[in-house]
Design a protein around this motif. Structure first.
Motif, PDB file in Angstrom:
ATOM      1  N   ALA A 102       0.948  -1.114  -0.131  1.00  0.00           N
ATOM      2  CA  ALA A 102       0.022   0.137  -0.047  1.00  0.00           C
ATOM      3  C   ALA A 102       0.858   1.396  -0.074  1.00  0.00           C
ATOM      4  CB  ALA A 102      -1.102  -0.020   1.253  1.00  0.00           C
ATOM      5  N   VAL A 103       1.891   1.266   0.840  1.00  0.00           N
ATOM      6  CA  VAL A 103       2.848   2.488   0.861  1.00  0.00           C
ATOM      7  C   VAL A 103       3.388   2.582  -0.482  1.00  0.00           C
ATOM      8  CG1 VAL A 103       4.919   3.337   1.924  1.00  0.00           C
ATOM      9  CG2 VAL A 103       2.917   2.584   3.398  1.00  0.00           C
ATOM     10  N   GLN A 104       4.115   1.540  -0.921  1.00  0.00           N
ATOM     11  CA  GLN A 104       4.648   1.587  -2.234  1.00  0.00           C
ATOM     12  C   GLN A 104       4.008   2.303  -3.243  1.00  0.00           C
ATOM     13  OE1 GLN A 104       5.825  -2.622  -2.362  1.00  0.00           O
ATOM     14  NE2 GLN A 104       8.036  -2.091  -2.572  1.00  0.00           N
ATOM     15  N   GLY A 105       2.682   1.935  -3.359  1.00  0.00           N
ATOM     16  CA  GLY A 105       1.919   2.544  -4.406  1.00  0.00           C
ATOM     17  C   GLY A 105       1.202   3.829  -4.120  1.00  0.00           C
ATOM     18  N   ASN A 106       1.690   4.506  -2.863  1.00  0.00           N
ATOM     19  CA  ASN A 106       1.156   5.741  -2.593  1.00  0.00           C
ATOM     20  C   ASN A 106       2.491   6.789  -2.262  1.00  0.00           C
ATOM     21  OD1 ASN A 106      -1.733   5.190  -2.561  1.00  0.00           O
ATOM     22  ND2 ASN A 106      -1.425   4.430  -0.372  1.00  0.00           N
ATOM     23  N   ILE A 107       3.515   6.443  -2.521  1.00  0.00           N
ATOM     24  CA  ILE A 107       4.698   7.380  -2.285  1.00  0.00           C
ATOM     25  C   ILE A 107       5.174   7.821  -3.640  1.00  0.00           C
ATOM     26  CG2 ILE A 107       6.590   5.487  -2.340  1.00  0.00           C
ATOM     27  CD1 ILE A 107       7.974   7.222  -0.240  1.00  0.00           C
ATOM     28  N   TYR A 108       5.525   9.240  -3.694  1.00  0.00           N
ATOM     29  CA  TYR A 108       5.853   9.894  -4.757  1.00  0.00           C
ATOM     30  C   TYR A 108       6.804  11.025  -4.673  1.00  0.00           C
ATOM     31  CZ  TYR A 108       1.030   8.443  -6.274  1.00  0.00           C
ATOM     32  OH  TYR A 108      -0.134   7.925  -6.609  1.00  0.00           O
ATOM     33  N   GLU A 109       7.925  11.016  -5.475  1.00  0.00           N
ATOM     34  CA  GLU A 109       8.890  12.126  -5.544  1.00  0.00           C
ATOM     35  C   GLU A 109       8.061  13.233  -5.986  1.00  0.00           C
ATOM     36  OE1 GLU A 109      11.117  15.049  -7.433  1.00  0.00           O
ATOM     37  OE2 GLU A 109       9.893  13.605  -8.553  1.00  0.00           O
ATOM     38  N   LEU A 110       8.544  14.598  -5.496  1.00  0.00           N
ATOM     39  CA  LEU A 110       7.951  15.829  -5.564  1.00  0.00           C
ATOM     40  C   LEU A 110       7.482  16.208  -7.044  1.00  0.00           C
ATOM     41  CD1 LEU A 110       7.013  18.352  -4.084  1.00  0.00           C
ATOM     42  CD2 LEU A 110       9.505  19.404  -4.556  1.00  0.00           C
ATOM     43  N   SER A 111       8.462  16.202  -7.990  1.00  0.00           N
ATOM     44  CA  SER A 111       8.017  16.662  -9.238  1.00  0.00           C
ATOM     45  C   SER A 111       7.129  15.655  -9.830  1.00  0.00           C
ATOM     46  CB  SER A 111       9.329  16.672 -10.046  1.00  0.00           C
ATOM     47  OG  SER A 111       9.996  15.519 -10.322  1.00  0.00           O
ATOM     48  N   ASP A 112       7.006  14.358  -9.656  1.00  0.00           N
ATOM     49  CA  ASP A 112       6.486  13.513 -10.120  1.00  0.00           C
ATOM     50  C   ASP A 112       4.659  13.766  -9.655  1.00  0.00           C
ATOM     51  OD1 ASP A 112       4.939  11.086 -11.231  1.00  0.00           O
ATOM     52  OD2 ASP A 112       5.655   9.835  -9.617  1.00  0.00           O
ATOM     53  N   PHE A 113       4.828  14.088  -8.262  1.00  0.00           N
ATOM     54  CA  PHE A 113       3.394  14.297  -7.739  1.00  0.00           C
ATOM     55  C   PHE A 113       2.956  15.663  -8.186  1.00  0.00           C
ATOM     56  CE2 PHE A 113       0.767  16.317  -4.101  1.00  0.00           C
ATOM     57  CZ  PHE A 113       0.253  15.068  -4.046  1.00  0.00           C
ATOM     58  N   LEU A 114       3.743  16.628  -8.248  1.00  0.00           N
ATOM     59  CA  LEU A 114       3.145  17.923  -8.786  1.00  0.00           C
ATOM     60  C   LEU A 114       2.595  17.888 -10.113  1.00  0.00           C
ATOM     61  CD1 LEU A 114       5.692  20.419  -7.393  1.00  0.00           C
ATOM     62  CD2 LEU A 114       3.668  19.964  -6.515  1.00  0.00           C
ATOM     63  N   VAL A 115       3.443  17.221 -10.986  1.00  0.00           N
ATOM     64  CA  VAL A 115       3.084  17.240 -12.645  1.00  0.00           C
ATOM     65  C   VAL A 115       1.985  16.205 -12.731  1.00  0.00           C
ATOM     66  CG1 VAL A 115       3.837  16.738 -14.974  1.00  0.00           C
ATOM     67  CG2 VAL A 115       5.206  18.101 -13.201  1.00  0.00           C
TER      68      VAL A 115
END
Length: 242
Positions: A102-115
């Motif tokens: 679940a955590v693996q599917g919900n963690i993002y690097e900042l630029s990936d998350f923003l864009v």
């Protein structure tokens, strides 16, 4: 959107301003940010050095520090890549198997998350000068990030962005690699910095503070006219200190 913040240990200890700027960016993008002050390390140093039992102990704490269904964002592709790709080696078929997935599917690097998740790429940032973007090994290969940081940087007022000839080549840090193979590591940093200077760049920008720390150490030792800067610090420039 509610976001749980993961600040890697070296950012917390050495580059706290990058952590604060990450919060500013997420809040400006409309997120509610929470930070668990009990968080520490993802376990990557121990894992890469072969101490998997110790890495598993640290990783277990990491998993318990975050909620199973919460979105986690980090200004580090390296640590994000560790959780996404290598926690499976530590926690598959254990009591934390499902929590880990679940955590693996919900963690993002900042630029990936923003864009890609928020679909926000403009913050009104300003930075005068020429810059090259360094693709960290973790960002490029583990998090599959390439276009996202460039898209964000293309909207920064006053910034001219160029690609390095060797932008997909390692900077030489590699965690314990820089300690075990110092001469090779330094030579790789020299090549990266020399190529940036040849392009008359004022800045080297990346998503990974560890790469930037390594390159800045070489720059400082050689007293070269160039500076490293984290993506979050660029995007917060011009408005984030107001």
């Amino acid at each position: 959107m509610k976001v749980e913040l993961f600040i890697p240990c070296f950012v917390d200890q050495l580059f706290p301003e990058t952590a604060f700027n990450t919060v500013k960016l997420l809040e400006k993008a409309g997120c509610t940010v929470t930070y668990n002050a009990a968080q520490t390390c993802c376990g990557q140093p121990a894992f890469n050095a072969g101490f998997w039992d110790e890495a598993k102990e640290i990783g277990r704490k990491f998993l318990n520090d975050y909620s199973e269904d919460g979105v986690i964002v980090s200004p580090s592709a390296s640590c994000t890549g560790m959780v996404r790709n290598y926690y499976s080696d530590l926690f598959t078929n254990t009591a934390l198997h499902n929590k880990c997935r679940a955590v693996q599917g919900n963690i993002y690097e900042l630029s990936d998350f923003l864009v890609n998740i928020l679909q926000v790429d403009y913050f009104g940032a300003e930075l005068e000068g020429r810059a090259v973007y360094h693709d960290s090994c973790a960002g490029l290969r583990e998090c599959k990030i390439k276009a996202e940081p460039r898209q964000l940087l293309s909207k920064v007022h006053g910034l001219e962005l160029f690609d390095l000839p060797d932008n997909e080549t390692c900077c030489g840090f590699g965690g314990t690699f820089a300690v075990k193979f110092e001469a090779i590591s330094s030579a790789m940093a020299q090549q990266k910095v020399d190529n940036a200077i040849a392009m008359e760049a004022d800045y080297i920008i990346s998503t990974d503070a560890s790469c930037l720390m390594h390159l800045q150490s070489y720059i400082d030792k050689q007293q070269l006219p160039i500076k490293t800067i984290h993506l979050a610090d660029v995007l917060a420039g011009g408005w984030g200190n107001v």
